[in-house]
Design a protein around this motif. Structure first.
Motif, mmCIF file in Angstrom:
data_model
loop_
_atom_site.group_PDB
_atom_site.id
_atom_site.type_symbol
_atom_site.label_atom_id
_atom_site.label_comp_id
_atom_site.label_asym_id
_atom_site.label_seq_id
_atom_site.Cartn_x
_atom_site.Cartn_y
_atom_site.Cartn_z
ATOM 1 N N ASP A 191 -61.463 15.319 -30.987
ATOM 2 C CA ASP A 191 -61.807 13.940 -31.272
ATOM 3 C C ASP A 191 -63.305 13.865 -31.532
ATOM 4 O O ASP A 191 -64.087 13.505 -30.666
ATOM 5 N N ARG A 192 -63.707 14.254 -32.745
ATOM 6 C CA ARG A 192 -65.126 14.308 -33.067
ATOM 7 C C ARG A 192 -65.755 12.915 -33.076
ATOM 8 O O ARG A 192 -66.814 12.690 -32.509
ATOM 9 N N GLN A 193 -65.106 11.970 -33.735
ATOM 10 C CA GLN A 193 -65.681 10.642 -33.840
ATOM 11 C C GLN A 193 -65.826 10.027 -32.449
ATOM 12 O O GLN A 193 -64.916 10.045 -31.640
ATOM 13 N N ASN A 216 -74.175 9.470 -33.204
ATOM 14 C CA ASN A 216 -74.375 9.837 -34.601
ATOM 15 C C ASN A 216 -73.170 10.640 -35.086
ATOM 16 O O ASN A 216 -72.964 11.774 -34.663
ATOM 17 N N PRO A 217 -72.342 10.117 -35.979
ATOM 18 C CA PRO A 217 -71.132 10.842 -36.397
ATOM 19 C C PRO A 217 -71.417 12.024 -37.313
ATOM 20 O O PRO A 217 -70.496 12.729 -37.688
ATOM 21 N N ASN A 218 -72.691 12.234 -37.688
ATOM 22 C CA ASN A 218 -73.020 13.361 -38.558
ATOM 23 C C ASN A 218 -73.324 14.636 -37.789
ATOM 24 O O ASN A 218 -73.578 15.680 -38.371
ATOM 25 N N VAL A 219 -73.358 14.573 -36.468
ATOM 26 C CA VAL A 219 -73.676 15.728 -35.646
ATOM 27 C C VAL A 219 -72.672 15.833 -34.514
ATOM 28 O O VAL A 219 -72.290 14.832 -33.917
ATOM 29 N N ALA A 220 -72.227 17.050 -34.227
ATOM 30 C CA ALA A 220 -71.359 17.285 -33.075
ATOM 31 C C ALA A 220 -71.692 18.642 -32.485
ATOM 32 O O ALA A 220 -72.330 19.475 -33.119
ATOM 33 N N LEU A 242 -66.942 18.775 -40.868
ATOM 34 C CA LEU A 242 -68.281 19.213 -40.502
ATOM 35 C C LEU A 242 -68.472 20.674 -40.877
ATOM 36 O O LEU A 242 -67.513 21.437 -40.961
ATOM 37 N N THR A 243 -69.727 21.068 -41.060
ATOM 38 C CA THR A 243 -70.069 22.444 -41.394
ATOM 39 C C THR A 243 -70.869 23.058 -40.258
ATOM 40 O O THR A 243 -71.741 22.402 -39.686
ATOM 41 N N LYS A 245 -72.857 17.237 -40.708
ATOM 42 C CA LYS A 245 -72.310 16.633 -41.906
ATOM 43 C C LYS A 245 -73.457 16.209 -42.802
ATOM 44 O O LYS A 245 -74.440 15.645 -42.327
ATOM 45 N N ASN A 246 -73.316 16.505 -44.084
ATOM 46 C CA ASN A 246 -74.353 16.166 -45.065
ATOM 47 C C ASN A 246 -75.688 16.813 -44.731
ATOM 48 O O ASN A 246 -76.746 16.239 -44.936
ATOM 49 N N GLU A 247 -75.644 18.009 -44.172
ATOM 50 C CA GLU A 247 -76.857 18.743 -43.827
ATOM 51 C C GLU A 247 -76.738 20.163 -44.376
ATOM 52 O O GLU A 247 -75.662 20.758 -44.371
ATOM 53 N N ALA A 248 -77.854 20.722 -44.830
ATOM 54 C CA ALA A 248 -77.843 22.074 -45.380
ATOM 55 C C ALA A 248 -78.301 23.110 -44.359
ATOM 56 O O ALA A 248 -78.179 24.301 -44.582
ATOM 57 N N TYR A 249 -78.837 22.669 -43.235
ATOM 58 C CA TYR A 249 -79.399 23.608 -42.253
ATOM 59 C C TYR A 249 -78.308 24.463 -41.613
ATOM 60 O O TYR A 249 -77.211 23.989 -41.308
ATOM 61 N N ASN A 250 -78.611 25.730 -41.401
ATOM 62 C CA ASN A 250 -77.729 26.597 -40.625
ATOM 63 C C ASN A 250 -78.547 27.769 -40.109
ATOM 64 O O ASN A 250 -79.741 27.894 -40.384
#
Length: 441
Positions: A72-74, A79-83, A96-97, A426-431
């Motif tokens: 249940d990520r949401q 912030n729903p763009n980070v988990a 998510l990536t 989500k919507n991030e290029a960092y890794n």
């Protein structure tokens, strides 16, 4: 004054009462009543703290389940763009990536006593519980190959020369098995000719401080690597005659004093690294240039061989392609790769040493970049003793010369055992493989 008297207390004595016995009895009754009230208050507080602890534990358990599974990520955080996730090797989840480890870059390096002389293309073998490391063979500053063996005491931090190998050796594989060190493959001189290749198997008995010989290998393996798995010694890949790339793998049975072949590696390569990891033979990185273009043809590939099934398995690539690095196994099913060689501007005449240091968490099948080694190096060797990683010597920047500069620095890596927590974005290029600098690390 009357307002300060508890209704449960006995009535106060008249002020003109002078009987000491009655006064003492009166005070004892008051003390007993006060003690009863104090015990009741403490019991009430204890019950409240217990209830609070149960509530906190229940919430932590619920959140732990959410963090671990990410079902249940949401709503996990605002912030729903980070988990966050723990103990997972999955790279894509619920839109998510994978963004890397929460503890990327942790740890630090410390200097230790330098090698007795500058050395490269050698081997280092850690021996526990003695907390010793043996540094074997290698090439010197003038390009000559040595047969010397040094014993480094990681506690007292001193080097002692022990019995030398029966012959000089560098660019070989070495492995520890039953308090014996096996030296296999490699070359006996820095000559580029095929006559420098050797097949001999050298065996060092640590307790006796003596060398003996085993049966010769089946094929020549130069610039190779070795590891012991399930009571046998494996040598993998390298270069054969005329520096042809090899994918062949041989196994030595000490009980039979016999070499035999096992299924080939999926990827041919020289200048590769090997370790015994989670009961399998792991091979990493190396150099493979089948078209002979001479560019930056170093690999990030990692593959493992299971001796029981006889099968090879593709494993997650390293974050950084490289060859001739130090490969070590840390406690807790962790594999570390330090330094290594790269070719600058796609030209093999521009050899440079890498700073990068990466740890592979076998339980999660995930690579994490750690603190970079201060002194970059390739053609180096590392070993673990007492649970601590050490890296010895290696080559430095090498520009269009046959004999690369050699160093004698020794460094050790120190870190704490962080929780294995990973980021999903989500919507991030960092890794974890994102560039940290424009300098070729």
């Amino acid at each position: 004054m009357n307002s300060m008297i508890n209704k449960d207390d006995p009535p106060p004595l008249p002020l003109d009462h002078r009987d000491p016995i009655v006064a003492i009895q009166f005070e004892l009754k008051r003390l007993r009543r006060s003690s009863v009230r104090l015990r009741r208050a403490l019991l009430g507080l204890s019950a409240a703290f217990l209830a609070l602890a149960v509530i906190v534990a229940a919430i932590a358990g619920l959140q732990g389940t959410k963090i671990s599974s990410l079902d249940d990520r949401q709503g996990l955080i605002s912030n729903p763009n980070v988990a966050f996730a723990s103990r997972t090797g999955r790279k894509n989840l619920n839109g998510l990536t994978y963004g890397g480890s929460l503890f990327r870059g942790s740890g630090f390096w410390a200097m230790k006593p330098r090698l007795p002389y500058n050395l490269a293309d050698h081997a280092a073998i850690g021996v526990d519980p003695d907390e010793l490391i043996f540094i074997i063979g290698g090439s010197l500053v003038d390009g000559n190959v040595t047969s010397d063996v040094w014993k480094y005491d990681t506690v007292f931090r001193n080097y002692t020369k022990v019995a030398p190998m029966p012959e000089p050796r560098y660019r070989f594989g070495a492995a520890l098995l039953d308090k014996k060190i096996y030296v296999v493959g490699g070359r006996n001189s820095s000559s580029p000719e095929n006559i420098a290749l050797v097949k001999s198997t050298l065996i060092y008995d640590i307790a006796k401080n003596e060398w003996s010989r085993g049966t010769d290998q089946i094929d020549f393996h130069g610039d190779t690597c070795a590891a012991s798995v399930n009571g046998k010694i494996y040598v993998a890949g390298g270069y054969g005659f005329d520096y042809n790339f090899l994918n062949s793998v041989e196994v030595y049975d000490p009980a039979k004093n016999q070499w035999s072949k096992v299924p080939n590696m999926p990827t041919p390569r020289g200048d590769l690294m090997c370790v015994s990891f989670m009961n399998e033979l792991y091979v990493l990185g190396g150099y493979y240039d089948p078209t002979n273009k001479g560019g930056n043809a170093f690999l990030a590939a990692m593959e493992s061989f299971n001796p029981t099934t006889g099968q090879w398995t593709k494993r997650p690539d390293m974050l950084t392609p490289r060859g001739d690095a130090a490969a070590l196994v840390l406690p807790g099913n962790k594999l570390m790769i330090v330094g290594g060689e790269g070719h600058y501007r796609e030209k093999d005449i521009f050899k440079y040493p890498k700073h990068v240091n990466e740890v592979f968490y076998g339980d999660d099948q995930t690579w994490v970049q750690k603190a970079m080694i201060p002194t970059p190096r390739f053609r180096t060797a590392g070993a673990v003793a007492g649970g601590v990683a050490f890296v010895f010597g290696g080559a430095d920047v090498c520009i269009a010369v046959d004999i690369c500069p050699v160093q004698n620095t020794t460094e050790t890596f120190l870190d704490v055992d962080h929780p294995r927590v990973y980021l999903y974005l989500k919507n991030e290029a960092y890794n974890d493989n994102s560039e940290s600098t424009t300098y070729p690390v």
